[in-house]
Design an enzyme around this catalytic site. Structure first.
Site, short mmCIF file in Angstrom:
data_model
loop_
_atom_site.label_atom_id
_atom_site.label_comp_id
_atom_site.label_asym_id
_atom_site.label_seq_id
_atom_site.Cartn_x
_atom_site.Cartn_y
_atom_site.Cartn_z
N ARG A 132 0.82 -1.22 0.00
CA ARG A 132 0.00 0.00 0.00
C ARG A 132 0.85 1.26 0.00
O ARG A 132 0.56 2.22 -0.72
CB ARG A 132 -0.96 -0.02 1.19
CG ARG A 132 -1.86 1.19 1.34
CD ARG A 132 -2.41 1.74 0.03
NE ARG A 132 -3.05 0.75 -0.81
CZ ARG A 132 -3.25 0.91 -2.11
NH1 ARG A 132 -2.84 2.00 -2.73
NH2 ARG A 132 -3.85 -0.02 -2.81
N LYS A 167 1.34 25.02 -3.75
CA LYS A 167 0.09 24.37 -3.33
C LYS A 167 0.26 22.86 -3.42
O LYS A 167 -0.30 22.18 -4.29
CB LYS A 167 -1.07 24.87 -4.20
CG LYS A 167 -1.32 26.37 -4.03
CD LYS A 167 -2.39 26.88 -4.99
CE LYS A 167 -2.57 28.39 -4.83
NZ LYS A 167 -3.54 28.96 -5.79
N LYS A 199 3.86 40.01 -3.45
CA LYS A 199 2.44 40.00 -3.78
C LYS A 199 1.77 41.27 -3.30
O LYS A 199 2.40 42.17 -2.73
CB LYS A 199 1.79 38.74 -3.21
CG LYS A 199 2.51 37.44 -3.60
CD LYS A 199 1.69 36.22 -3.38
CE LYS A 199 0.67 36.05 -4.49
NZ LYS A 199 -0.02 34.75 -4.43
N GLU A 229 4.20 40.72 -8.30
CA GLU A 229 2.85 40.52 -8.84
C GLU A 229 2.22 41.89 -9.15
O GLU A 229 2.29 42.81 -8.33
CB GLU A 229 2.00 39.77 -7.82
CG GLU A 229 0.56 39.58 -8.21
CD GLU A 229 -0.24 38.93 -7.09
OE1 GLU A 229 -0.21 37.69 -6.99
OE2 GLU A 229 -0.85 39.67 -6.29
N ASP A 250 -1.44 38.92 -12.63
CA ASP A 250 -2.43 38.20 -11.82
C ASP A 250 -3.85 38.44 -12.31
O ASP A 250 -4.33 39.57 -12.32
CB ASP A 250 -2.31 38.63 -10.36
CG ASP A 250 -3.22 37.83 -9.44
OD1 ASP A 250 -3.28 36.59 -9.60
OD2 ASP A 250 -3.86 38.44 -8.57
#
Length: 317
Positions: A132, A167, A199, A229, A250
């Site tokens: 597994r 992410k 940002k 950004e 953006d």
């Protein structure tokens, strides 16, 4: 190097901690994705996974004769770009260092439904216990590689590179970023420590684009890159005027993106342009055809569907 031992009852015992995987030079930290570095990374990831899964022992595998040896193959149930070889091997070899593994489709290779990806011979108990964990890594990382390859194919013939983000699943960032590479994508920064991404909130806190870029200047020599950004064309113009070398556009609509590319091309010192925000596969080609250099996509690592693999034991004579 991690040290891993297995007690007679199947419990997994870990020795001294694995060394960290970074080479530190001032403030930047690098991971070279070499075979040796990947093997050590996989051993550490697998050690955590086996501790979680096996605990004090595999009660089911204990029903099998410890002396019994077995042969098995791992089969793909669907088309995919394979990734996770080092992790699958680490899971099996942690429990049976003498196991013999033969790969038929390696990392970055394409498999078809019902194709054997690898075969393994070893102690039956070890294979049952490792199954597994090995498949979990293989299904996850293959899913990332497969999705990335789909997005890379969608922009073929343009200058746009497909880039990942932060992410990622906690604790598996490097593994997932390696999978992006196997799918033909490009890695963005590894974390907050190796590059600067300025940002909206950073700009607001620093008092504007010019002040924040000025504050970033001393850091630039030690960072992989400094990127800022922008949300409007006026912000783009200001960033270029202040010497920005990489600009993140953006959530701009297509007409604005085309104009941004034109403005950048006309600048005496054009920047690398990256698109981010609201990127979908259906709209990806149009974004790439604006002429930007990079398109960063969080969905490569956070919105994925595991690739279906299964391990099949050969019948005993």
């Amino acid at each position: 190097m991690c040290t891993i031992a297995v007690r007679p009852n199947g419990a997994v015992v870990y020795g001294r901690p694995c060394r960290w995987f970074w080479t530190v030079s001032t403030m930047t930290q690098h991971f070279d994705f070499s075979p040796a570095a990947l093997a050590e990374l996989a051993q550490a990831d697998v050690a955590r996974a086996l501790a979680e899964d096996v605990g004090q022992g595999d009660l089911s595998a204990a029903l099998v004769d410890p002396a019994l040896r077995a042969q098995a193959r791992v089969v793909a149930r669907e088309s995919a770009v394979v990734c996770g070889q080092a992790w699958a091997q680490a899971a099996i070899l942690a429990l049976d260092p003498q196991a013999h593994i033969t790969w038929h489709v390696g990392d970055g290779g394409h498999c078809t439904p019902d194709q054997t990806v690898f075969e393994v011979q070893g102690r039956a108990q070890a294979l049952l216990t490792a199954e597994r964990t090995a498949l979990n890594f293989l299904q996850l990382l293959s899913a990332v590689a497969t999705k990335t390859a789909t997005y890379v194919a969608a922009v073929a013939g343009t200058r746009a590179a497909i880039v990942d983000t932060r992410k990622t699943l906690p604790g598996l960032r490097l593994a997932q970023k390696y999978a992006v590479r196997c799918g033909g994508g490009t890695n963005h920064r590894i974390g907050l420590f190796d590059a600067v991404l300025i940002k909206e909130n950073h700009i607001a806190a620093a008092g504007g684009i010019a002040p924040v870029l000025a504050q970033a200047a001393p850091v630039a020599a030690h960072a992989e890159f400094v990127e800022i950004e922008v949300e409007t064309l006026d912000q783009l113009r200001e960033a270029l005027a202040c010497g920005a070398r990489m600009v993140l556009l953006d959530n701009m609509p297509l007409p604005t993106l085309h104009e941004a590319v034109r403005i950048n091309a006309a600048s005496p010192t054009p920047a690398i342009l990256e698109i981010s925000g609201g990127v979908t596969l259906s709209g990806l080609r149009a974004l790439a055809e604006t002429g930007v250099d990079r398109i960063s996509i969080g969905t490569l690592t956070k919105d994925i569907q595991a690739i279906d693999y299964s391990m099949r034991f050969a019948p005993q004579p």
